[in-house]
Design a protein around this motif. Structure first.
Motif, PDB file in Angstrom:
ATOM      1  N   GLY A  34     -21.380  10.839 -34.697  1.00  0.00           N
ATOM      2  CA  GLY A  34     -20.764  11.907 -35.105  1.00  0.00           C
ATOM      3  C   GLY A  34     -19.392  12.154 -34.270  1.00  0.00           C
ATOM      4  O   GLY A  34     -18.516  11.196 -34.251  1.00  0.00           O
ATOM      5  N   ASP A  35     -19.109  13.364 -33.571  1.00  0.00           N
ATOM      6  CA  ASP A  35     -18.136  13.400 -32.567  1.00  0.00           C
ATOM      7  C   ASP A  35     -18.211  12.795 -31.395  1.00  0.00           C
ATOM      8  O   ASP A  35     -17.384  12.910 -30.534  1.00  0.00           O
ATOM      9  CB  ASP A  35     -17.792  14.927 -32.764  1.00  0.00           C
ATOM     10  CG  ASP A  35     -17.178  15.644 -33.808  1.00  0.00           C
ATOM     11  OD1 ASP A  35     -16.781  14.696 -34.769  1.00  0.00           O
ATOM     12  OD2 ASP A  35     -17.430  16.615 -34.308  1.00  0.00           O
ATOM     13  N   GLU A  36     -19.466  12.158 -30.969  1.00  0.00           N
ATOM     14  CA  GLU A  36     -19.710  11.674 -29.742  1.00  0.00           C
ATOM     15  C   GLU A  36     -19.358  10.070 -29.476  1.00  0.00           C
ATOM     16  O   GLU A  36     -19.611   9.596 -30.536  1.00  0.00           O
ATOM     17  CB  GLU A  36     -21.050  11.752 -29.188  1.00  0.00           C
ATOM     18  CG  GLU A  36     -21.826  13.348 -29.269  1.00  0.00           C
ATOM     19  CD  GLU A  36     -23.172  13.287 -28.816  1.00  0.00           C
ATOM     20  OE1 GLU A  36     -23.939  12.306 -28.935  1.00  0.00           O
ATOM     21  OE2 GLU A  36     -23.688  14.364 -28.736  1.00  0.00           O
ATOM     22  N   GLU A  37     -18.368   9.922 -28.552  1.00  0.00           N
ATOM     23  CA  GLU A  37     -17.925   8.455 -28.412  1.00  0.00           C
ATOM     24  C   GLU A  37     -18.606   8.059 -27.136  1.00  0.00           C
ATOM     25  O   GLU A  37     -18.337   8.405 -26.069  1.00  0.00           O
ATOM     26  CB  GLU A  37     -16.492   8.469 -28.415  1.00  0.00           C
ATOM     27  CG  GLU A  37     -15.802   6.919 -28.247  1.00  0.00           C
ATOM     28  CD  GLU A  37     -14.280   6.965 -28.265  1.00  0.00           C
ATOM     29  OE1 GLU A  37     -13.656   7.067 -29.430  1.00  0.00           O
ATOM     30  OE2 GLU A  37     -13.656   6.974 -27.214  1.00  0.00           O
ATOM     31  N   TYR A  38     -19.060   6.770 -27.116  1.00  0.00           N
ATOM     32  CA  TYR A  38     -19.421   6.059 -26.008  1.00  0.00           C
ATOM     33  C   TYR A  38     -18.971   4.572 -25.979  1.00  0.00           C
ATOM     34  O   TYR A  38     -18.605   4.046 -26.826  1.00  0.00           O
ATOM     35  CB  TYR A  38     -20.816   5.770 -26.025  1.00  0.00           C
ATOM     36  CG  TYR A  38     -21.665   7.092 -26.338  1.00  0.00           C
ATOM     37  CD1 TYR A  38     -22.279   7.796 -24.914  1.00  0.00           C
ATOM     38  CD2 TYR A  38     -21.980   7.684 -27.507  1.00  0.00           C
ATOM     39  CE1 TYR A  38     -23.113   9.102 -25.272  1.00  0.00           C
ATOM     40  CE2 TYR A  38     -22.729   8.872 -27.534  1.00  0.00           C
ATOM     41  CZ  TYR A  38     -23.226   9.401 -26.508  1.00  0.00           C
ATOM     42  OH  TYR A  38     -23.914  10.785 -26.621  1.00  0.00           O
ATOM     43  N   LEU A  39     -18.933   4.035 -24.796  1.00  0.00           N
ATOM     44  CA  LEU A  39     -18.439   2.845 -24.403  1.00  0.00           C
ATOM     45  C   LEU A  39     -19.732   1.839 -24.437  1.00  0.00           C
ATOM     46  O   LEU A  39     -20.718   2.127 -23.642  1.00  0.00           O
ATOM     47  CB  LEU A  39     -17.785   2.684 -23.176  1.00  0.00           C
ATOM     48  CG  LEU A  39     -16.364   3.261 -23.009  1.00  0.00           C
ATOM     49  CD1 LEU A  39     -15.598   3.384 -21.550  1.00  0.00           C
ATOM     50  CD2 LEU A  39     -15.318   2.925 -24.180  1.00  0.00           C
ATOM     51  N   SER A  55     -33.365   9.024 -33.354  1.00  0.00           N
ATOM     52  CA  SER A  55     -33.414  10.524 -33.367  1.00  0.00           C
ATOM     53  C   SER A  55     -32.255  11.202 -33.906  1.00  0.00           C
ATOM     54  O   SER A  55     -32.254  12.278 -34.287  1.00  0.00           O
ATOM     55  CB  SER A  55     -33.781  10.990 -31.821  1.00  0.00           C
ATOM     56  OG  SER A  55     -32.632  10.532 -31.025  1.00  0.00           O
ATOM     57  N   SER A  56     -31.067  10.538 -33.680  1.00  0.00           N
ATOM     58  CA  SER A  56     -29.838  11.127 -33.995  1.00  0.00           C
ATOM     59  C   SER A  56     -29.809  11.410 -35.469  1.00  0.00           C
ATOM     60  O   SER A  56     -29.889  10.581 -36.466  1.00  0.00           O
ATOM     61  CB  SER A  56     -28.799  10.451 -33.662  1.00  0.00           C
ATOM     62  OG  SER A  56     -27.220  11.075 -34.071  1.00  0.00           O
ATOM     63  N   PRO A  57     -29.098  12.649 -36.025  1.00  0.00           N
ATOM     64  CA  PRO A  57     -28.845  12.740 -37.321  1.00  0.00           C
ATOM     65  C   PRO A  57     -27.587  12.106 -37.947  1.00  0.00           C
ATOM     66  O   PRO A  57     -27.280  11.882 -39.278  1.00  0.00           O
ATOM     67  CB  PRO A  57     -28.548  14.359 -37.448  1.00  0.00           C
ATOM     68  CG  PRO A  57     -28.139  14.850 -36.178  1.00  0.00           C
ATOM     69  CD  PRO A  57     -28.848  13.701 -35.161  1.00  0.00           C
ATOM     70  N   HIS A  58     -26.848  11.446 -36.831  1.00  0.00           N
ATOM     71  CA  HIS A  58     -25.758  10.647 -37.449  1.00  0.00           C
ATOM     72  C   HIS A  58     -25.915   9.104 -37.584  1.00  0.00           C
ATOM     73  O   HIS A  58     -26.697   8.634 -36.296  1.00  0.00           O
ATOM     74  CB  HIS A  58     -24.668  11.045 -36.601  1.00  0.00           C
ATOM     75  CG  HIS A  58     -24.137  12.655 -36.280  1.00  0.00           C
ATOM     76  ND1 HIS A  58     -23.650  13.124 -37.353  1.00  0.00           N
ATOM     77  CD2 HIS A  58     -24.427  13.605 -35.319  1.00  0.00           C
ATOM     78  CE1 HIS A  58     -23.467  14.300 -37.125  1.00  0.00           C
ATOM     79  NE2 HIS A  58     -23.820  14.399 -35.952  1.00  0.00           N
TER      80      HIS A  58
END
Length: 285
Positions: A34-39, A55-58
């Motif tokens: 979604g709107d979460e960004e990770y490295l 578990s994430s809906p995205h």
């Protein structure tokens, strides 16, 4: 003497301790829920990623590093006297990562020819094995030309086989078509996948059931390495250590292997392969 530094990206799936031991620099790709960004492998590790994946809906998306990220790293490394850089990356047919690195190498001022960007034509430890070998060769005092010839030779004598629990993730990530994904879900069909010499995902056989798939991998491997010695075997998995151990045991029972180790597939590779994936990375050089 030239100081040779090795750079790769996070999809190489090189364990952190080994990267630190060999002084390999790593530029991370990004993963988005979604709107979460990770490295990749920096702010999101494998042990956190796989539970989040289920578990994430995205559905996760991935993105390449920018040329500016590579440029910053190259500039920092080249501040060291008499330094050249060998930068080894994810297959250019799978990602724009290689192109970002290549573009960055052309943006360097007064450092023309000091950064050598190499297309692994591979993924995961297909990249990692090349970067590790290059770093060890650099430590041993080999020249840039010698190291580049080594990784070219390794690339041509490297074999990859992987089994996925579902083709859904490869389909949603745009790596295979919907028809292939649907076929794979029917009748417990297990496609044995590989990467062709350009790095494209390719189905090399289809069998019914996990045990038959492992047996078929042994047959394919016997043909590929006929008359050669398996120098290294790296078994990779996406949150499926039990499956990885079964694959390792089957290969070790039939073949003489000089070195064997386990690799965990990182978040970006795992986002495309999906949980439960197991893979064998085999080098005869």
């Amino acid at each position: 003497m030239t100081n040779i530094r090795i750079v790769t990206d996070s999809t190489a799936d090189i364990p952190l301790a080994l990267r630190q031991e060999l002084n390999i620099e790593m530029v991370p790709l990004k993963i988005h829920f979604g709107d979460e960004e990770y490295l990749d492998t920096v702010t999101l590790q494998s042990e956190e990623f796989y539970p989040k994946l289920t578990s994430s809906p995205h559905f996760p998306r991935t993105s390449q590093p920018s040329p500016a990220e590579f440029l910053d790293l190259y500039q920092r490394l080249l501040e060291e006297p008499n330094t050249e850089v060998i930068s080894i990356h994810l297959a250019s047919v799978l990602s724009g990562t290689y192109q970002s690195a290549l573009l960055a190498s052309t943006m360097l001022e007064d450092s023309s020819g000091k950064v050598h960007v190499f297309d692994s034509c591979s993924a995961s430890y297909g990249i990692g094995a090349l970067a590790v070998a290059a770093a060890r060769a650099a430590k041993a005092g080999q020249s840039v030309d010698e190291i580049l010839e080594l990784v070219r030779t390794m690339r041509e004598n490297f074999y990859i086989y992987f089994l996925v629990d579902t083709l859904e993730f490869l389909q949603k990530g745009g790596r295979i078509g919907k028809a292939s994904a649907l076929f794979g879900s029917l009748l417990n069909i297990k496609p044995i996948l590989s990467l062709d010499r350009a790095g494209e995902v390719a189905a090399i056989d289809k069998v019914r059931g996990h045990k038959k798939a492992v047996a078929r991998i042994l047959e394919l491997l016997a043909t590929d390495v006929s008359g050669k010695t398996i120098r290294s075997l790296h078994i990779a998995h996406a949150n499926n250590l039990e499956g990885a151990e079964q694959l390792r045991a089957a290969i070790m029972q039939q073949f003489v292997v000089e070195h064997v180790d386990y690799i965990t597939l990182g978040p970006v590779i795992g986002a495309h392969a999906g949980p439960g994936t197991i893979a064998a990375f085999v080098s005869t050089v």
